[in-house]
Enzyme design. Sequence first.
Site, PDB file in Angstrom:
ATOM      1  CE  LYS A  90      -2.027  -1.155   3.830  1.00  0.00           C
ATOM      2  NZ  LYS A  90      -1.573  -2.032   4.324  1.00  0.00           N
ATOM      3  NE  ARG A 148      -4.574  -1.755   9.585  1.00  0.00           N
ATOM      4  CZ  ARG A 148      -3.343  -0.929   9.590  1.00  0.00           C
ATOM      5  NH1 ARG A 148      -3.478   0.201   9.060  1.00  0.00           N
ATOM      6  NH2 ARG A 148      -2.298  -1.430   9.867  1.00  0.00           N
ATOM      7  NE  ARG A 187       6.822  -3.233   6.070  1.00  0.00           N
ATOM      8  CZ  ARG A 187       5.471  -2.923   6.265  1.00  0.00           C
ATOM      9  NH1 ARG A 187       4.863  -2.442   5.380  1.00  0.00           N
ATOM     10  NH2 ARG A 187       4.974  -3.003   7.411  1.00  0.00           N
ATOM     11  NE  ARG A 206       5.999  -0.658  10.212  1.00  0.00           N
ATOM     12  CZ  ARG A 206       4.738  -0.692   9.585  1.00  0.00           C
ATOM     13  NH1 ARG A 206       4.393  -0.130   8.258  1.00  0.00           N
ATOM     14  NH2 ARG A 206       3.624  -1.102  10.317  1.00  0.00           N
ATOM     15  NE  ARG A 253       1.796  -4.857  11.691  1.00  0.00           N
ATOM     16  CZ  ARG A 253       2.658  -4.714  10.600  1.00  0.00           C
ATOM     17  NH1 ARG A 253       3.900  -5.213  10.684  1.00  0.00           N
ATOM     18  NH2 ARG A 253       2.512  -3.901   9.556  1.00  0.00           N
TER      19      ARG A 253
END
Length: 212
Positions: free
Chosen positions: A13, A88, A123, A156, A167
């Site tokens: 995203k 969300r 990431r 992160r 998550r």
Amino acid sequence: MNLVLLGAPGAGKGTQAEVISNRLSIPIISTGAILREAVAAGTPLGVQAKTCMDAGELVPDELIISIIKQRLTAEDCSHGFILDGVPRNVSQADALKEMGVAVDAVIDIDVPDADIIARLSGRRVCGKCSAPYHLINKPPVVEGVCDVCGAPLVARADDSEATVSERLRVYHKNTEPLIDYYQKQGKLFVVDGSQSIQETTRLVFAVIEALS
Ligand code: AMP
């Protein structure tokens, strides 16, 4: 154009939001980035949000709604915006509707869970401007350094293996129902996000161009 980007954590995203923002000259509103900045700055919002974020849980709706209300009043949102990571859940989507936020289209970037888990381990994100990177799919020009602002890249905290599975669980339980929610409103467009970044961008722009 007011767009919502839907998809699991790590679906791409943020990366697609950057391309759309550059091409259409509309801002990205990423609640995750706003919250990470608040955590880094140690503001009261950051202190409240940190525990939920570290655990991979959603931050309470009231905090998110007040962030969005405030952000959407800024002048740069007057010609459109990209919502990345918000809504969300269905109650946040209802709250947007109640605020009078017109959503033109919702693009769901669809990526299987197995790919998500592999992606999130590589990431990285700029610690200063939040620009997204990936060690394999989108490496910076200079290793470990942000192409945009030159600050160091960091992993992160919530991309750790244990937090990622939580998550994903939260995504399927709370966020996935939005697919049906927006489908019923005729606003949903699903793109395959499992291919390369460029291929996903091509599919995303096929949707945007068909709408313009
Ligand atoms: P993201 O960068 O969108 O993956 O968000 C990182 C974390 O911030 C999430 O795991 C949540 O803890 C929190 N967060 C971001 N956006 C929202 C939202 N719209 N509602 C609730 N929590 C959020």
